[in-house]
Motif scaffolding. Structure first.
Motif, PDB file in Angstrom:
ATOM      1  N   PHE A 420       0.816  -1.221   0.000  1.00 47.93           N
ATOM      2  CA  PHE A 420       0.000   0.000   0.000  1.00 47.93           C
ATOM      3  C   PHE A 420       0.850   1.272   0.000  1.00 47.93           C
ATOM      4  CE2 PHE A 420       0.383  -0.533   4.636  1.00 47.93           C
ATOM      5  CZ  PHE A 420       0.598   0.780   5.056  1.00 47.93           C
ATOM      6  N   VAL A 421       2.166   1.138   0.153  1.00 48.57           N
ATOM      7  CA  VAL A 421       3.073   2.277  -0.036  1.00 48.57           C
ATOM      8  C   VAL A 421       2.838   2.894  -1.410  1.00 48.57           C
ATOM      9  CG1 VAL A 421       5.493   2.877  -0.440  1.00 48.57           C
ATOM     10  CG2 VAL A 421       4.862   1.572   1.591  1.00 48.57           C
ATOM     11  N   LEU A 422       2.698   2.033  -2.406  1.00 46.87           N
ATOM     12  CA  LEU A 422       2.415   2.503  -3.763  1.00 46.87           C
ATOM     13  C   LEU A 422       1.093   3.255  -3.804  1.00 46.87           C
ATOM     14  CD1 LEU A 422       2.372   2.639  -6.873  1.00 46.87           C
ATOM     15  CD2 LEU A 422       1.750   0.218  -6.895  1.00 46.87           C
ATOM     16  N   GLU A 423       0.074   2.729  -3.191  1.00 45.17           N
ATOM     17  CA  GLU A 423      -1.240   3.369  -3.237  1.00 45.17           C
ATOM     18  C   GLU A 423      -1.225   4.721  -2.528  1.00 45.17           C
ATOM     19  OE1 GLU A 423      -3.768   0.366  -1.609  1.00 45.17           O
ATOM     20  OE2 GLU A 423      -3.030  -1.123  -3.035  1.00 45.17           O
ATOM     21  N   ALA A 424      -0.507   4.790  -1.408  1.00 52.13           N
ATOM     22  CA  ALA A 424      -0.416   6.060  -0.683  1.00 52.13           C
ATOM     23  C   ALA A 424       0.271   7.122  -1.531  1.00 52.13           C
ATOM     24  CB  ALA A 424       0.336   5.856   0.629  1.00 52.13           C
ATOM     25  N   GLU A 425       1.371   6.743  -2.179  1.00 51.39           N
ATOM     26  CA  GLU A 425       2.112   7.714  -2.985  1.00 51.39           C
ATOM     27  C   GLU A 425       1.335   8.092  -4.239  1.00 51.39           C
ATOM     28  OE1 GLU A 425       6.133   6.394  -3.590  1.00 51.39           O
ATOM     29  OE2 GLU A 425       6.486   6.101  -1.440  1.00 51.39           O
ATOM     30  N   ALA A 426       0.670   7.116  -4.854  1.00 48.38           N
ATOM     31  CA  ALA A 426      -0.159   7.423  -6.028  1.00 48.38           C
ATOM     32  C   ALA A 426      -1.328   8.322  -5.645  1.00 48.38           C
ATOM     33  CB  ALA A 426      -0.665   6.123  -6.651  1.00 48.38           C
TER      34      ALA A 426
END
Length: 558
Positions: A420-426
């Motif tokens: 979810f690091v990706l989702e947070a940054e996106a």
């Protein structure tokens, strides 16, 4: 049915806990509603932490002030090009580079003759086309026209081009011809046409991100990758499709197709890059990967692709999706072509503080794998429900080439919990779409599509994002210890290894590895230690030369 009052309470609470964005027009209404203990009680259900009413009451003044701070930040209207003040560092404790020095040596190339049927040039490698240019059997202008004509011929069916850069291309091709004629040969990319995924900016054309909200966007700069390729003499001729905002193969103009089977999409998100190279419409193209966007379309279309280590290639001038996971790399016909392009684009850049200095040493004259220690991820190769029959044959071929095969296990640190690091940054990169409801302009609107991901991301607490990155540090260290002593390792292209290594920043080469029962290409990935591109490319080239899968190409009967 959920009561409207409950929804309102959760919405209010996550203006502070998760920065939920409802749009500027809704802000005055939300700001006018006081935060209460009841709102805190609703919000804690989402974050999974319980507070007493007294504890909730004690937070109210702080939470009220936070809401105001969030709105002040949103009023800045920061463009996608603004990077966070925090940089991801993928280097584990005790890390030692595999390569001690820089070096680049190509395999011995033979003489190349211009074919009687020039259509055969469509599937020549960069090395072959370079030799024709160097020996003046063809000009860059002729080659540029040849590939532009092919792009225009097949684009109506494959939908892989967003825009052409013809004026720029013919100007640079004429310059390349003059330089080559004058004996000022810059190297194997001199005069070679190429395309780029349209999340890379160019000063003289639009950069659409493949998405409706940005289809008229002009950024007025040349991305560092574009500049480096043109400095090497390569000729940019087209900007290629990507699934909107780097997801899938759907973009605002349709679905980019797989040349092997036009009833299928080309996968994504480097959809146009993979499709155009596969169809013989470009010698190479630049793609990007955050969570499979080079590996997946290269597999679908039967190309060779290199996803470099995080920090190897400058992202200046590229769309940001995830500042700590985005990577740019080439999609080509052969491993050595990928090495050639990578050698031109890799290196630090003062415009991109996430770039990391590391040696790159590639020797294309290495023959055989005797003495190499090659790991393989045990579980997927032993699981008949996961493993492709060609993957097992790969192990046999590597052993035949002299390698010592060593089974390895996936790390215990759960990469799935970190994703979810990706989702947070996106969600941060494209928060403006949520704030202004422009996410409604995106083509895909399902539960797994970006609009829903961006909205849900507004509920991710900053504390949990930081905790995930701390777990990521553990993952990086654990994987580094696992790979110690190995030259490279291999893995099926689609396994948990794909998520793992996009989080750790390790490089991979994906290459064709046979065909499935429906006649479509399959692939295998050669994986390396961090900044171990030299070893990965060497091993992948040796394996590729011992097979012929990369020499196959689709029959374009349309």
């Amino acid at each position: 049915m959920v009561k409207k009052s409950t929804i309102k309470q959760v919405t209010l609470a996550f203006c502070l806990f998760g920065s939920f964005a409802l749009g500027a027009f809704a802000w005055p209404k939300i700001a006018a509603s006081p935060i209460t203990v009841g709102i805190v009680a609703q919000a804690q259900k989402i974050i999974g932490i319980e507070f007493t009413p007294a504890q909730g009451d004690s937070m109210l003044n702080t939470l009220d002030s936070r809401v105001k701070q969030y709105q002040e930040l949103r009023n800045l209207k920061m463009p996608n090009s603004v990077v966070p003040a925090l940089n991801f560092n993928p280097i584990p404790v005790g890390f030692v580079n595999q390569d001690n020095t820089n070096g680049f040596k190509l395999s011995k190339g033979g003489a190349v003759k211009l074919p009687a049927d020039k259509n055969e040039l469509a599937f020549y490698t960069v090395r072959q086309l370079a030799e024709l240019l160097r020996t003046k059997q063809i000009t860059s202008v002729e080659l540029t026209k040849f590939f532009l004509d092919r792009l225009k011929k097949y684009d109506p069916k494959l939908l892989f081009v967003i825009s052409y850069t013809e004026d720029r291309a013919f100007k640079n091709a004429a310059k390349a011809d003059d330089e080559i004629k004058a004996g000022k040969y810059r190297g194997v990319l001199h005069g070679i046409p190429f395309g780029i995924k349209d999340l890379l900016s160019t000063a003289d054309s639009k950069t659409t991100f493949g998405a409706g909200p940005y289809k008229d966007q002009e950024l007025h700069i040349d991305a560092t990758v574009v500049k480096r390729l043109e400095d090497a003499g390569a000729i940019l001729i087209a900007k290629l499709t990507l699934g909107e905002l780097a997801q899938g193969d759907n973009w605002y103009g349709g679905i980019t197709k797989n040349p092997w089977d036009v009833t299928r999409g080309s996968s994504g998100s480097s959809a146009g890059s993979a499709s155009a190279v596969s169809a013989g419409c470009l010698p190479f193209a630049i793609g990007s990967e955050t969570l499979g966007s080079i590996v997946s379309p290269a597999t679908e279309c039967g190309d060779t692709g290199l996803r470099p280590s995080f920090g190897r290639v400058s992202k200046y001038g590229a769309m940001a999706l995830s500042w700590s996971m985005d990577k740019l790399g080439p999609i080509t016909r052969s491993v050595e072509d990928a090495a050639i392009v990578f050698n031109a684009i890799q290196g630090t850049d003062r415009n991109d503080l996430s770039t990391i200095a590391a040696p790159f040493n590639y020797d294309g004259t290495v023959a055989g794998l005797k003495g190499w220690k090659i790991g393989y991820i045990k579980a997927p190769f032993n699981n008949r429900n996961i493993s492709n029959v060609n993957d097992s044959l790969t192990l046999a071929k590597l052993k035949e080439l002299g390698a010592e095969l060593i089974p390895i296990e996936m790390p215990k640190t759960p990469s799935s919990a970190i994703q979810f690091v990706l989702e947070a940054e996106a969600g941060a990169a494209f928060q403006e779409l949520v704030l202004n409801h422009k996410d409604d302009m995106l083509v895909r609107q399902g539960k797994g599509a970006w609009p829903n991901t961006f909205r849900a991301a507004q509920f991710i607490p900053a504390v949990e994002y930081i905790q995930a990155n701390r777990a990521r540090t553990l993952l990086i260290q654990e994987w580094y210890q696992t790979l110690k002593g190995l030259d490279i390792y291999i893995a099926p292209s689609f396994s948990s290894n794909l998520r793992l290594t996009n989080l750790t920043g390790n490089p991979c080469v994906v290459l064709p590895n046979g065909f499935n029962k429906d006649g479509r290409p399959t692939s295998i990935t050669f994986m390396g230690q961090l900044f171990g591109e030299g070893k990965v490319l060497e091993a992948a080239r040796i394996y590729q030369q011992a097979t012929d899968f990369h020499t196959k190409h689709p029959t374009l009967n349309f």
